[in-house]
Write an enzyme that holds these catalytic residues in place. Sequence first.
Site, PDB file in Angstrom:
ATOM      1  N   LYS A 123      26.321  -5.185  15.375  1.00  0.00           N
ATOM      2  CA  LYS A 123      26.515  -5.730  16.716  1.00  0.00           C
ATOM      3  C   LYS A 123      25.208  -6.321  17.243  1.00  0.00           C
ATOM      4  O   LYS A 123      24.121  -5.940  16.805  1.00  0.00           O
ATOM      5  CB  LYS A 123      26.967  -4.610  17.666  1.00  0.00           C
ATOM      6  N   ARG A 163      40.426   0.677  14.059  1.00  0.00           N
ATOM      7  CA  ARG A 163      41.798   0.615  13.543  1.00  0.00           C
ATOM      8  C   ARG A 163      41.894   1.306  12.193  1.00  0.00           C
ATOM      9  O   ARG A 163      42.962   1.795  11.811  1.00  0.00           O
ATOM     10  CB  ARG A 163      42.246  -0.842  13.455  1.00  0.00           C
TER      11      ARG A 163
END
Length: 501
Positions: free
Chosen positions: A277, A351
């Site tokens: 990130k 996920r």
Amino acid sequence: MEIEAVDTPPAKVEADVLAFAVPDPVDLGASGREVDELVSGELGHLVEDGELKGQLGRTTFLHTSGRLAAHRVAAAGIGSADGFDADALRTAAAAVALRTSDSGGRSVAWVVGDGLSLGPGEQARAIVDGTALGPYEMGRWKTRDEGERRQPVERLVLCGPGAAAVADGARRANVVASWTNRCRDFVNAPPNECTPARLAEWAEETAGRFGTVTFEALGVDEIHSAGMGALAAVSQGSDNPARLIKLSYEPAQAKGDTILGLIGKAITFDSGGLSLKPADRMEDMKSDMGGGAAVLAAAGAIAELELPLRVLTVVPSCENMPGGHSYRPGDIITALNGKTIEITNTDAEGRLILADALWHARQSGATHMIDLATLTGAMVIAMGDYYAGLFANDPQWAETIREAAEASGDHAWIWPLHETYRRYIDSSFADMKNSSEYRQGSPILAARFLEEFVGEGPWAHMDIAGTAYLERGRDDYYDCPGATGYGVRLLAELASRLAAA
């Protein structure tokens, strides 16, 4: 916080502050006019002078000088009557609680049932929420004298004709609000303090409070042995070992065959892995376990409320870190249900860990499932910080959850989950891939990915990325940045409705 509900006339209730709601434009209402007579018309003079206003969140305090049992009166602005709702009353209650705390008070009495469009029960719940959640202290790691710390309201009295009838509902709301603040404590905690192991310890401490709750946590070796290849892959870059945390609530008087499965993403720190990130605001990635903390706190609230409904809580927890052992873009991993996943972005990790947890929950007997996850940045862009996105494979289940969300104050909006979105996660090499190269519909694609692992039965996914952790205050009863505890009130309300069905 101690809760009382009494039919005693407001003027005779002993408290540091006696509060009543005032709309914009100002109308003191029956209770306000009664109080005004007892304080020699001083409230009316404040209205005439323009000092007492009904703007949302505006509070006007008046010393009673012994003319009432309460030391002060608070006229609490709730805004326009046309826009009035439970959140407006929560905001007013939070403002009163903050002002009371700042003035050294510890008890507040609120007048309920005084001409508002909400019923007394809804008023009581909103007042409890605002009083408990509004003054929350987020800076508990600051070094300062105890006297400098904000002290919460310790006693809340709901008063007025018929107020005693809302006592039970108010106390139940207080239980849920207390667990909401515990959730906030864990989400706000620094990642060096809140590791997967510490989260598991909290779950074990929660289970230890109730004879109806059992605790289990799988470690790294057990996760591998069980075949949870997705959770194992995400966790392997970190020196802090993963946990698969489970709480099982088995009340003696459980109704029917329903087992509510609560699944929560708990990435205790998300660097993005090898798909690193940007540095800007990466410190907020300690909050990527907001879904896991919410379902654990909700399980505690449900147990304390003694709801007659079986609940299974499953929380996959790990860190997502770069390193020589990290999983890589291009890897193909095998999830617990046997499906293979091509990794195209290691920052689409939530996920993956949910995939194994969802299948595990269904195989462990959950009949109705809901997962909470701070899953996609696109949800923040789309919905901001007030509504979470709700996806479901069953329209009736979606509507049941939406109604619980609106009643609780944890708001949700139903999103589409059409089969055509499956093509975005098609892979040439595996059964699916974990992200798409197209910058389109990413919250929907993530939900569609999760649907591959839910088995048979109702399931819903809530993307709480914008609502679980605030970058700035919302100018309501969540008027500071940090964790909100989103989902605890919603899930407790959902469980209450299922138990009563």
